[in-house]
Design a protein around this motif. Structure first.
Motif, PDB file in Angstrom:
ATOM      1  N   VAL A 552      -0.385  -3.940   5.585  1.00  0.00           N
ATOM      2  CA  VAL A 552      -0.630  -2.989   4.505  1.00  0.00           C
ATOM      3  C   VAL A 552       0.727  -2.526   3.977  1.00  0.00           C
ATOM      4  O   VAL A 552       1.505  -1.938   4.722  1.00  0.00           O
ATOM      5  N   PRO A 553       1.035  -2.769   2.674  1.00  0.00           N
ATOM      6  CA  PRO A 553       2.349  -2.394   2.137  1.00  0.00           C
ATOM      7  C   PRO A 553       2.318  -1.000   1.501  1.00  0.00           C
ATOM      8  O   PRO A 553       1.274  -0.512   1.058  1.00  0.00           O
ATOM      9  N   LEU A 554       3.493  -0.379   1.430  1.00  0.00           N
ATOM     10  CA  LEU A 554       3.631   0.915   0.766  1.00  0.00           C
ATOM     11  C   LEU A 554       5.093   1.072   0.358  1.00  0.00           C
ATOM     12  O   LEU A 554       5.995   0.738   1.125  1.00  0.00           O
ATOM     13  N   ILE A 555       5.317   1.568  -0.869  1.00  0.00           N
ATOM     14  CA  ILE A 555       6.668   1.825  -1.358  1.00  0.00           C
ATOM     15  C   ILE A 555       6.842   3.324  -1.544  1.00  0.00           C
ATOM     16  O   ILE A 555       6.042   3.982  -2.210  1.00  0.00           O
ATOM     17  N   ILE A 556       7.901   3.870  -0.911  1.00  0.00           N
ATOM     18  CA  ILE A 556       8.260   5.272  -1.085  1.00  0.00           C
ATOM     19  C   ILE A 556       9.706   5.294  -1.567  1.00  0.00           C
ATOM     20  O   ILE A 556      10.618   4.923  -0.823  1.00  0.00           O
ATOM     21  N   GLY A 557       9.911   5.719  -2.818  1.00  0.00           N
ATOM     22  CA  GLY A 557      11.255   5.671  -3.392  1.00  0.00           C
ATOM     23  C   GLY A 557      11.703   4.236  -3.538  1.00  0.00           C
ATOM     24  O   GLY A 557      11.053   3.434  -4.207  1.00  0.00           O
ATOM     25  N   ASP A 558      12.815   3.870  -2.903  1.00  0.00           N
ATOM     26  CA  ASP A 558      13.336   2.498  -2.931  1.00  0.00           C
ATOM     27  C   ASP A 558      13.179   1.817  -1.580  1.00  0.00           C
ATOM     28  O   ASP A 558      13.890   0.857  -1.286  1.00  0.00           O
ATOM     29  N   LEU A 560      10.569  -0.139   1.128  1.00  0.00           N
ATOM     30  CA  LEU A 560       9.300  -0.835   1.332  1.00  0.00           C
ATOM     31  C   LEU A 560       8.904  -0.725   2.798  1.00  0.00           C
ATOM     32  O   LEU A 560       9.692  -1.073   3.682  1.00  0.00           O
ATOM     33  N   TYR A 561       7.685  -0.213   3.050  1.00  0.00           N
ATOM     34  CA  TYR A 561       7.132  -0.149   4.398  1.00  0.00           C
ATOM     35  C   TYR A 561       5.991  -1.165   4.490  1.00  0.00           C
ATOM     36  O   TYR A 561       5.171  -1.284   3.578  1.00  0.00           O
ATOM     37  N   ILE A 562       5.946  -1.887   5.596  1.00  0.00           N
ATOM     38  CA  ILE A 562       4.826  -2.790   5.857  1.00  0.00           C
ATOM     39  C   ILE A 562       4.259  -2.421   7.214  1.00  0.00           C
ATOM     40  O   ILE A 562       4.910  -2.583   8.252  1.00  0.00           O
ATOM     41  N   ALA A 563       3.032  -1.870   7.176  1.00  0.00           N
ATOM     42  CA  ALA A 563       2.346  -1.480   8.401  1.00  0.00           C
ATOM     43  C   ALA A 563       1.440  -2.628   8.820  1.00  0.00           C
ATOM     44  O   ALA A 563       0.685  -3.167   8.018  1.00  0.00           O
ATOM     45  N   VAL A 564       1.520  -3.006  10.087  1.00  0.00           N
ATOM     46  CA  VAL A 564       0.856  -4.215  10.567  1.00  0.00           C
ATOM     47  C   VAL A 564      -0.218  -3.835  11.573  1.00  0.00           C
ATOM     48  O   VAL A 564       0.082  -3.253  12.619  1.00  0.00           O
ATOM     49  N   GLY A 565      -1.457  -4.159  11.238  1.00  0.00           N
ATOM     50  CA  GLY A 565      -2.561  -3.844  12.137  1.00  0.00           C
ATOM     51  C   GLY A 565      -2.572  -4.703  13.368  1.00  0.00           C
ATOM     52  O   GLY A 565      -3.151  -4.345  14.388  1.00  0.00           O
ATOM     53  N   SER A 566      -1.936  -5.852  13.305  1.00  0.00           N
ATOM     54  CA  SER A 566      -1.860  -6.714  14.485  1.00  0.00           C
ATOM     55  C   SER A 566      -0.648  -7.609  14.351  1.00  0.00           C
ATOM     56  O   SER A 566      -0.318  -8.064  13.270  1.00  0.00           O
ATOM     57  N   ASP A 567       0.021  -7.870  15.480  1.00  0.00           N
ATOM     58  CA  ASP A 567       1.240  -8.664  15.442  1.00  0.00           C
ATOM     59  C   ASP A 567       0.958 -10.163  15.382  1.00  0.00           C
ATOM     60  O   ASP A 567       1.463 -10.867  14.546  1.00  0.00           O
ATOM     61  N   ASN A 568       0.161 -10.653  16.302  1.00  0.00           N
ATOM     62  CA  ASN A 568      -0.077 -12.094  16.328  1.00  0.00           C
ATOM     63  C   ASN A 568      -1.552 -12.441  16.483  1.00  0.00           C
ATOM     64  O   ASN A 568      -1.903 -13.577  16.722  1.00  0.00           O
ATOM     65  N   LYS A 569      -2.406 -11.460  16.367  1.00  0.00           N
ATOM     66  CA  LYS A 569      -3.838 -11.722  16.407  1.00  0.00           C
ATOM     67  C   LYS A 569      -4.558 -10.543  15.789  1.00  0.00           C
ATOM     68  O   LYS A 569      -4.060  -9.429  15.779  1.00  0.00           O
ATOM     69  N   ILE A 570      -5.725 -10.781  15.247  1.00  0.00           N
ATOM     70  CA  ILE A 570      -6.505  -9.699  14.658  1.00  0.00           C
ATOM     71  C   ILE A 570      -7.103  -8.865  15.778  1.00  0.00           C
ATOM     72  O   ILE A 570      -7.675  -9.383  16.723  1.00  0.00           O
ATOM     73  N   GLY A 571      -6.970  -7.544  15.643  1.00  0.00           N
ATOM     74  CA  GLY A 571      -7.566  -6.665  16.643  1.00  0.00           C
ATOM     75  C   GLY A 571      -6.597  -6.162  17.677  1.00  0.00           C
ATOM     76  O   GLY A 571      -6.993  -5.866  18.796  1.00  0.00           O
ATOM     77  N   PHE A 610      -6.185   0.885  10.029  1.00  0.00           N
ATOM     78  CA  PHE A 610      -5.975   2.208   9.475  1.00  0.00           C
ATOM     79  C   PHE A 610      -6.001   2.160   7.948  1.00  0.00           C
ATOM     80  O   PHE A 610      -6.043   1.111   7.332  1.00  0.00           O
ATOM     81  N   SER A 611      -5.897   3.339   7.352  1.00  0.00           N
ATOM     82  CA  SER A 611      -5.562   3.474   5.940  1.00  0.00           C
ATOM     83  C   SER A 611      -4.193   4.129   5.877  1.00  0.00           C
ATOM     84  O   SER A 611      -3.924   5.080   6.614  1.00  0.00           O
ATOM     85  N   VAL A 612      -3.282   3.623   5.028  1.00  0.00           N
ATOM     86  CA  VAL A 612      -1.910   4.101   4.983  1.00  0.00           C
ATOM     87  C   VAL A 612      -1.595   4.627   3.588  1.00  0.00           C
ATOM     88  O   VAL A 612      -2.088   4.104   2.592  1.00  0.00           O
ATOM     89  N   ASN A 613      -0.802   5.701   3.520  1.00  0.00           N
ATOM     90  CA  ASN A 613      -0.401   6.278   2.241  1.00  0.00           C
ATOM     91  C   ASN A 613       0.862   7.102   2.463  1.00  0.00           C
ATOM     92  O   ASN A 613       1.511   6.964   3.506  1.00  0.00           O
ATOM     93  N   HIS A 614       1.193   7.979   1.527  1.00  0.00           N
ATOM     94  CA  HIS A 614       2.364   8.832   1.729  1.00  0.00           C
ATOM     95  C   HIS A 614       2.105  10.217   1.150  1.00  0.00           C
ATOM     96  O   HIS A 614       1.318  10.397   0.217  1.00  0.00           O
ATOM     97  N   HIS A 616       4.478  13.654   0.079  1.00  0.00           N
ATOM     98  CA  HIS A 616       5.805  14.257  -0.101  1.00  0.00           C
ATOM     99  C   HIS A 616       6.901  13.384   0.501  1.00  0.00           C
ATOM    100  O   HIS A 616       7.801  13.864   1.183  1.00  0.00           O
ATOM    101  N   GLY A 617       6.796  12.068   0.243  1.00  0.00           N
ATOM    102  CA  GLY A 617       7.843  11.151   0.668  1.00  0.00           C
ATOM    103  C   GLY A 617       7.780  10.718   2.117  1.00  0.00           C
ATOM    104  O   GLY A 617       8.683  10.026   2.583  1.00  0.00           O
ATOM    105  N   GLN A 618       6.716  11.094   2.857  1.00  0.00           N
ATOM    106  CA  GLN A 618       6.603  10.702   4.264  1.00  0.00           C
ATOM    107  C   GLN A 618       5.371   9.818   4.469  1.00  0.00           C
ATOM    108  O   GLN A 618       4.348   9.982   3.794  1.00  0.00           O
ATOM    109  N   LEU A 619       5.474   8.891   5.400  1.00  0.00           N
ATOM    110  CA  LEU A 619       4.419   7.935   5.684  1.00  0.00           C
ATOM    111  C   LEU A 619       3.249   8.608   6.390  1.00  0.00           C
ATOM    112  O   LEU A 619       3.443   9.382   7.327  1.00  0.00           O
ATOM    113  N   VAL A 620       2.003   8.317   5.928  1.00  0.00           N
ATOM    114  CA  VAL A 620       0.796   8.926   6.493  1.00  0.00           C
ATOM    115  C   VAL A 620      -0.199   7.823   6.846  1.00  0.00           C
ATOM    116  O   VAL A 620      -0.339   6.847   6.101  1.00  0.00           O
TER     117      VAL A 620
END
Length: 706
Positions: A552-558, A560-571, A610-614, A616-620
């Motif tokens: 799940v990607p998200l850009i805050i300012g300049d 880029l955050y990429i939050a990963v629900g799984s590293d090498n397998k789903i779940g 999860f659901s990801v957002n931001h 006031h400039g902080q990751l949620v």
């Protein structure tokens, strides 16, 4: 000869300085002629700090007479010079036992070389002011009749005042010493013609000035890459281009002045002296550039300084108040301890606990008021949840994008079959269905700068022949259809991370093959030119640290955050987050391998899916699931979570903020205002997309207030 010497000596006595208080010895300068030494000392004259230059001569009587005559002639001429960019010649003094008078000059803070070494970062406006000042000093010298040539100009012979004013120095000493012997040609600021002692003119200073510009703007000493040809044959010396010998420093020139300064430097470093510009021509170019860059730098610096003082005063006052509170608490604690004989042990512990709570509350209030912008105390936020609409049917949302008050969704229905894309209008509170795409599990990307919606990748809906897509679809609002004007991705993929930054779309991770399942670390960028489509193209940038699925990607300012629900397998039971500076990532297209320098890893999030957002400039992150170990079971079980966490950069930890109204899994959210989010869909069950009862149809608005 004697009459001339006597006349000039008499004239020199008119600028004689007496009552000097000599100070510390600094250093000696010795030219190629070892019989002449220039000794530098500090002194005070009428309350002013000055510099005294003693000329010490160890040679024959005849040479001393000649040097003395030359020295007096030079001193007389220097006394007539007056320019703000020349070190001020104050006069001469006659020390005992020395046959040649000593020079008395004004004292300045440091030389240009020392200034650059002491300050790694100097504003470009100040650097341009320095270069311009040196140019004005040269123009004045070269305009004299006859012209005055410095011959040995370098960053060590340019002095700087505390107010960053620059002045050319060592003019008189250099000219005087030059009358006897030939000076060394090893200087990195020397032009080719210095190989011949008879071929020196004003263009020597212009060449040295070009080297001074390089040193000032690049912050690097302009040592040539090759040695100058050691020959009196100038044709041999010219065989090597001087600008090529210093070309490695031109890349360090600031981009904002590169178009003007690099050609100017190249002209100054021409091998043939007549091809170099005059000091007048150089100053004309610099004056235009400096005038355009004057801006309000001093005013801005002053305002920033005043603001900093104001903030420091506020912090000091608040710290004093906090210290008073602490003193009161310590005093109260001491009083309680003194009354220990009158109060039983239990009551004393209760009172101490109460005081500790009060102290913590005082600290919390203090930091909350002084550091509101950093949001250190997230549990003080108020979360308000309200229902706004329902999905048209029970569907699982796998991708979401917001473009101009319209929310676009990629969905799966309750039977795990793939449906047409949906769109929800936030203003009118209405749902609509878009024409179908030939692929499922695509990634939707909103490109606000281009007013475009893209659908990227996916796989075919035919389970008998699963094919990964590399196509890029563009939604045409006017004709209500999908088109494919842009080039295909270099790497076909589905359930990938896709997000827009200005005119570029960044695609990272995902699945490149379904059977067997293969994940990728590749990160590719599409540059969008909607005016000339042929200019739109893909390029690879630095890979992710590890393979990822359903990122799940998200850009805050300049960033880029990429939050990963799984590293090498789903779940997977935890979720990792990586971050990269977008300017650094997008400029690193020359090497698509992983270097470890661009991507940074944040601490793992407490749950996945999860659901990801931001905020006031902080990751949620909102809701999700987590594996819980069971003491009596061989396998852990999945537990759904209804929590909200926010990343605290100060503690580098995930802080609990509050609860989500109900457990849901794989929900999606978009930010529709500074403090408002919409949550759409999700699952209340545990990993069973085909279970109709587990799918949620509600769309909920979250409002955050302090």
């Amino acid at each position: 000869m004697e009459g001339s010497v006597d006349y000039e000596g008499a004239a020199l006595h008119t600028c004689t300085i007496n009552n000097l208080q000599m100070g510390d010895y600094l250093h000696d300068y010795k030219g190629a002629n070892s019989s002449i030494t220039s000794r530098i000392k500090m002194a005070k004259w009428e309350g002013l700090q000055v510099v005294v230059k003693e000329i010490i001569i160890d040679t024959t009587e005849q040479e001393i007479l000649t040097l003395k005559a030359n020295f007096m002639r030079e001193c007389k001429r220097m006394s007539c010079l007056n320019h703000p960019n020349l070190v001020c010649f104050l006069g001469v003094c006659f020390p005992c036992g020395n046959q040649v008078p000593s020079l008395v000059m004004e004292h300045l803070h440091c030389n240009l070389k020392q200034l650059l070494e002491m300050n790694e970062v100097i504003p470009l406006e100040i650097k341009m002011r320095i270069v311009h000042g040196v140019g004005l000093g040269l123009r004045y010298l070269h305009s004299q009749d006859p012209p005055i040539v410095h011959k040995y100009l370098s960053s060590t012979k340019i002095l700087v005042s505390e107010s960053i004013g620059v002045k050319i120095a060592h003019l008189n000493t250099a000219r005087f010493i030059d009358h006897v012997g030939t000076n060394s040609l090893s200087s990195d600021f020397s032009p080719p013609e210095r190989l011949s002692a008879n071929n020196v003119g004003r263009k020597v200073d212009i060449f040295s000035f070009g080297c001074v510009i390089i040193h000032t703007l690049s912050h690097q000493w302009p040592t040539p890459s090759q040695n100058m040809v050691n020959s009196n044959d100038l044709s041999e010396a010219y065989s090597c281009s001087e600008i090529e010998r210093r070309s490695q420093y031109l890349d360090k020139i600031p981009k904002s002045v590169e178009d003007v300064m690099v050609p100017l430097i190249s002209n100054c470093l021409e091998n043939v002296p007549v091809d170099r510009p005059t000091a007048e021509e150089v100053c004309d170019q610099l004056e235009t550039l400096v005038a355009n860059r004057q801006s309000t730098l001093p005013d801005n610096l002053l305002q920033a300084q005043l603001r900093l003082q104001e903030v420091l005063l506020q912090v000091e006052n608040q710290t004093a108040e906090l210290d008073k509170t602490r003193t009161k608490l310590v005093k109260k604690t001491s009083e309680l301890q003194e009354q220990n004989s009158k109060v039983d042990s239990l009551n004393l512990e209760k009172e101490m606990a109460r005081l500790q709570v009060n102290l913590h509350q005082e600290l919390a209030n203090y930091y909350l008021q002084t550091s509101k912008s950093s949001k250190k105390f997230w549990n003080t936020l108020k979360l308000t949840w309200s229902h706004c609409t329902d999905l048209p049917g029970k569907r699982w949302v796998h991708t979401i994008a917001l473009l101009h008050d319209r929310i676009y969704l990629g969905v799966v229905d309750s039977g795990a079959s793939y449906c047409d894309p949906l769109v929800y209008d936030v203003i009118t509170n209405c749902w609509d269905v878009l024409p179908p795409l030939p692929y499922a599990k695509f990634s939707l990307v909103a490109v606000p700068d281009k007013h475009q919606l893209l659908a990227i990748g996916g796989f075919t809906k035919n389970y008998d022949d699963l094919v990964i897509s590399d196509e890029v679809f563009l939604w045409d609002e006017k004709y209500a259809k999908w088109s494919t004007p842009y080039p295909n991705m270099p790497t076909g993929r589905c359930v990938s991370s896709a997000i827009a930054y200005q005119s570029e779309v960044i695609v990272a991770g995902g699945i490149t093959c379904l059977e067997p399942q293969t994940l990728t670390r590749a990160v590719e960028v599409l540059y969008i030119d909607d005016i000339n489509i042929s200019n739109s193209q893909w390029r690879a940038v630095e890979r992710l640290p590890h393979v990822v699925s359903e990122p799940v990607p998200l850009i805050i300012g300049d960033t880029l955050y990429i939050a990963v629900g799984s590293d090498n397998k789903i779940g997977a039971s935890t979720c990792s987050v990586v971050a990269a500076s977008l300017p650094e990532l997008l400029q690193n297209s020359c090497n698509a391998q992983y270097s470890g320098q661009v991507w940074n890893k944040l601490p793992d999030m407490p749950y996945a899916s999860f659901s990801v957002n931001h905020y006031h400039g902080q990751l949620v992150i909102f809701s999700g699931d987590c594996m819980v170990e069971q003491p009596d079971e061989d396998k852990p079980i999945w537990e759904l979570l209804s929590l909200m966490h926010i990343y605290n950069p100060d503690t580098k930890a995930w802080d609990y903020v509050g609860n989500v109204p109900r457990d849901y899994y794989l929900g999606r959210s978009v930010k529709i205002g500074e403090d408002k989010f919409i949550f759409i869909g999700g699952m209340a069950g545990k990993h069973n997309v085909s279970n109709v009862d587990d799918l949620l149809t509600t769309c909920t608005v979250l409002t955050i207030s302090e």
